[in-house]
Design a protein around this motif. Structure first.
Motif, short mmCIF file in Angstrom:
data_model
loop_
_atom_site.label_atom_id
_atom_site.label_comp_id
_atom_site.label_asym_id
_atom_site.label_seq_id
_atom_site.Cartn_x
_atom_site.Cartn_y
_atom_site.Cartn_z
N THR A 277 -3.98 -2.64 4.68
CA THR A 277 -2.95 -1.74 4.18
C THR A 277 -3.64 -0.57 3.49
O THR A 277 -4.60 -0.75 2.74
N LEU A 278 -3.15 0.64 3.76
CA LEU A 278 -3.79 1.84 3.25
C LEU A 278 -3.34 2.14 1.82
O LEU A 278 -2.14 2.19 1.54
N VAL A 279 -4.32 2.33 0.97
CA VAL A 279 -4.07 2.82 -0.39
C VAL A 279 -4.69 4.21 -0.46
O VAL A 279 -5.90 4.37 -0.27
N ALA A 280 -3.86 5.20 -0.71
CA ALA A 280 -4.33 6.59 -0.77
C ALA A 280 -4.03 7.14 -2.16
O ALA A 280 -2.87 7.21 -2.57
N VAL A 281 -5.09 7.50 -2.87
CA VAL A 281 -4.94 8.07 -4.21
C VAL A 281 -5.23 9.56 -4.10
O VAL A 281 -6.35 9.96 -3.75
N SER A 282 -4.22 10.36 -4.38
CA SER A 282 -4.37 11.80 -4.19
C SER A 282 -3.43 12.54 -5.13
O SER A 282 -2.31 12.09 -5.39
N SER A 283 -3.89 13.70 -5.59
CA SER A 283 -3.04 14.53 -6.44
C SER A 283 -2.36 15.59 -5.58
O SER A 283 -1.56 16.38 -6.09
N GLY B 77 0.82 -1.20 0.00
CA GLY B 77 0.00 0.00 0.00
C GLY B 77 0.86 1.26 0.00
O GLY B 77 2.08 1.20 0.14
N GLY B 78 0.19 2.40 -0.17
CA GLY B 78 0.94 3.65 -0.16
C GLY B 78 0.16 4.77 -0.80
O GLY B 78 -1.04 4.65 -1.06
N LEU B 79 0.87 5.86 -1.05
CA LEU B 79 0.28 7.05 -1.67
C LEU B 79 0.63 7.07 -3.15
O LEU B 79 1.81 6.89 -3.52
N VAL B 80 -0.36 7.30 -3.98
CA VAL B 80 -0.14 7.32 -5.42
C VAL B 80 -1.04 8.38 -6.04
O VAL B 80 -2.11 8.69 -5.50
N GLN B 81 -0.60 8.92 -7.15
CA GLN B 81 -1.40 9.91 -7.85
C GLN B 81 -2.47 9.23 -8.70
O GLN B 81 -2.31 8.07 -9.09
N PRO B 82 -3.55 9.93 -9.01
CA PRO B 82 -4.56 9.35 -9.90
C PRO B 82 -3.92 8.92 -11.21
O PRO B 82 -3.07 9.62 -11.77
N GLY B 83 -4.34 7.75 -11.68
CA GLY B 83 -3.76 7.18 -12.90
C GLY B 83 -2.57 6.29 -12.64
O GLY B 83 -2.11 5.59 -13.56
#
Length: 121
Positions: free
Chosen positions: A115-121, A9-15
């Motif tokens: 597990t955290l999945v964070a989708v953020s710009s 998991g983690g932080l990812v941008q849209p797309g």
């Protein structure tokens, strides 16, 4: 005792993309269906994808064509490849394994810790 260890998991941008893993460790005789679920504070836990021991898969409509679930039976490990992630995919993702701790045990549901999945710009 059976433990499920999630990672990826983690932080990812849209797309963007992420790959989740769920590995079962400890004393487990057999593993049947495996699945990924997700939950947000606003929603109940929902099924994301499921895979049978024979490899048949099932997906939530919201992730069809973007997520792929797979498993390695020899390693009792499951994966979720998530592509073209959207803001609404943000959630805590949990893995679930239906397994038997011994040959004659009934099926038991084992859950991962999330597990955290964070989708953020």
């Amino acid at each position: 005792q059976v433990q499920l260890v999630e990672s990826g998991g983690g932080l990812v941008q849209p797309g963007g993309s992420l790959r989740l893993s769920c590995a079962a460790s400890g004393s487990i005789y057999s593993v049947n269906d495996m699945g990924w679920y997700r939950q947000t504070p606003e929603k109940e836990r929902e099924l994301v994808a499921q895979i049978t021991k024979g490899g048949q898969t099932k997906y939530a409509d919201s992730v069809k064509g973007r997520f792929i679930i797979s498993r390695d039976n020899a390693k009792n490990t499951m994966y979720l490849q998530m592509d073209r992630l959207k803001l609404e995919d943000t959630a805590v993702y949990y893995c679930l394994i239906d397994g038997r701790p011994t040959r004659y045990s009934p099926l038991v549901n084992y859950w991962g810790q999330g597990t955290l999945v964070a989708v953020s710009s």
